[in-house]
Design an enzyme around this catalytic site. Structure first.
Site, PDB file in Angstrom:
ATOM      1  N   ASP A  86     -27.007  -8.017 -33.685  1.00 40.57           N
ATOM      2  CA  ASP A  86     -25.819  -7.200 -33.929  1.00 40.57           C
ATOM      3  C   ASP A  86     -26.247  -5.739 -34.063  1.00 40.57           C
ATOM      4  O   ASP A  86     -27.264  -5.438 -34.710  1.00 40.57           O
ATOM      5  CB  ASP A  86     -25.092  -7.649 -35.198  1.00 40.57           C
ATOM      6  N   ASN A 134     -19.660   5.239 -30.198  1.00 38.64           N
ATOM      7  CA  ASN A 134     -18.468   5.434 -29.370  1.00 38.64           C
ATOM      8  C   ASN A 134     -17.604   6.576 -29.892  1.00 38.64           C
ATOM      9  O   ASN A 134     -17.079   7.382 -29.114  1.00 38.64           O
ATOM     10  CB  ASN A 134     -17.638   4.140 -29.331  1.00 38.64           C
ATOM     11  N   ASP A 160     -20.682  -5.809 -29.363  1.00 35.00           N
ATOM     12  CA  ASP A 160     -22.039  -5.317 -29.633  1.00 35.00           C
ATOM     13  C   ASP A 160     -22.911  -6.419 -30.224  1.00 35.00           C
ATOM     14  O   ASP A 160     -23.831  -6.168 -30.995  1.00 35.00           O
ATOM     15  CB  ASP A 160     -22.005  -4.105 -30.569  1.00 35.00           C
TER      16      ASP A 160
END
Length: 341
Positions: free
Chosen positions: A219, A227, A262
């Site tokens: 993770d 982002n 992700d």
């Protein structure tokens, strides 16, 4: 047969072939029929279909033909160029190249010993193009004597090249669809659907053969910040960068998956109980070393949970759950990596 009847007969044959292609799963029988049809309509001709490798700019056999084996072997992988034979020039220039007499044409000078041995004295080559007009191969006609195509012969060859392009593009589209059905479009790793289809079988195989197995659950910490600060394009680039590291550090027998936005999962067979942890530590280190300082400054990191198949029968979902729990321990404790006992 008059020219009009010959052309009409050729068009009907090609239409029949296209109808059959729509139902065919294999391109090779179709291309063999195209070659046979053209050689029937153009007596004493020999047809070749070559496919262009876009990365190396070389031409490779796309279908079995009736030229001598030694000739096919010699031209396999020939590089394209404006002055290389007929096919090499046609692919390079994206235009038809008609060589009436191979023996006197400068494009063929270096290949004369080969063509004379094969008794080939003319070659007409038409580029095979996809729907974007990019060259994907060549369709060529050889004769045993110097010869220029008539208008009807030119039309037959052009139509044959066109339907060949349809067949090749159909195959490429089908291959892309098959790939996308099992792979993540962005990263190229396997997708969740593939994991669900083969994961349990992989685990069962390990259990039956008394093999050790590990599941790694990765993770990305604070990925949303990447982002938010740098934009989704930069985030996508980072995901691909991490996927490349995962691919480089896993074997073809392992299953590397983009599990979610992700999140990544790796299922691997071990040669000893520490293999899963070793791979996790190597991937963890390489990811952090490859990420820019400006991204690391966002408190970006990687948490990896490792679960190992023990002596109890376990399902894929149970192992993923254990690896997920280990990942959260690694994340909460800022450990980077945690192995579930």
């Amino acid at each position: 047969m008059t020219n009009v009847k010959l052309l009409l007969s050729a068009h009907r044959r090609f239409n029949d072939l296209l109808s059959a292609l729509a139902l065919s799963a294999d391109i090779q029988p179709f291309l063999a029929k195209v070659i046979a049809a053209v050689e029937e309509f153009l007596p004493d001709s020999k047809v070749t279909i070559l496919i262009l490798n876009q990365e190396t700019n070389t031409l490779h056999s796309g279908a079995k033909n009736n030229l001598p084996d030694f000739y096919n072997e010699a031209i396999e992988g020939v590089e394209i160029g404006a002055s290389i034979g007929s096919c090499g020039a046609a692919a390079y220039l994206n235009k038809t190249v008609i060589v009436e007499n191979i023996n006197s044409h400068p494009n063929w000078h270096s290949l004369l010993p080969l063509t004379q041995k094969a008794n080939l004295h003319s070659c007409w080559a038409v580029p095979i193009c996809n729907s974007s007009n990019d060259v994907i191969g060549t369709f060529a006609i050889y004769h045993h004597q110097p010869k220029t195509p008539t208008a009807v012969e030119h039309e037959i060859v052009n139509v044959a090249a066109l339907i060949t392009s349809v067949a090749i593009e159909k195959r490429e589209l089908e291959e892309k669809l098959r790939f996308n059905a099992s792979h993540d479009e962005l990263t190229g790793l396997f997708n969740r659907a593939y994991l669900n289809n083969v994961g349990d079988s992989f685990i069962s195989l390990c259990i039956r053969n008394n093999l050790n197995c590990s599941i790694l659950f990765l993770d990305l910490n604070k990925f949303k910040r990447v982002n938010d600060v740098f934009g989704h394009k930069r985030g996508d680039k980072l995901l691909c960068q991490i996927a490349n590291i995962i691919q480089q550090q896993t074997r073809s027998s392992d299953i590397a998956v983009r599990f979610g936005g992700d999140e990544f999962i790796i299922i691997m067979e071990n040669s000893n109980d520490l293999d899963g942890e070793k791979v996790a530590r190597r991937i963890h280190q390489l990811i952090l070393e490859s990420v820019s300082n400006e991204i690391l400054a966002l408190d970006f990191g990687v948490s990896i949970g490792v679960a190992m198949l023990n002596n109890k029968p376990q399902s894929l979902s149970q192992l993923i759950s254990r690896a997920d729990q280990a990942m959260y321990i690694a994340k909460r404790s800022n450990l980077g990596i945690y192995c579930k006992p």
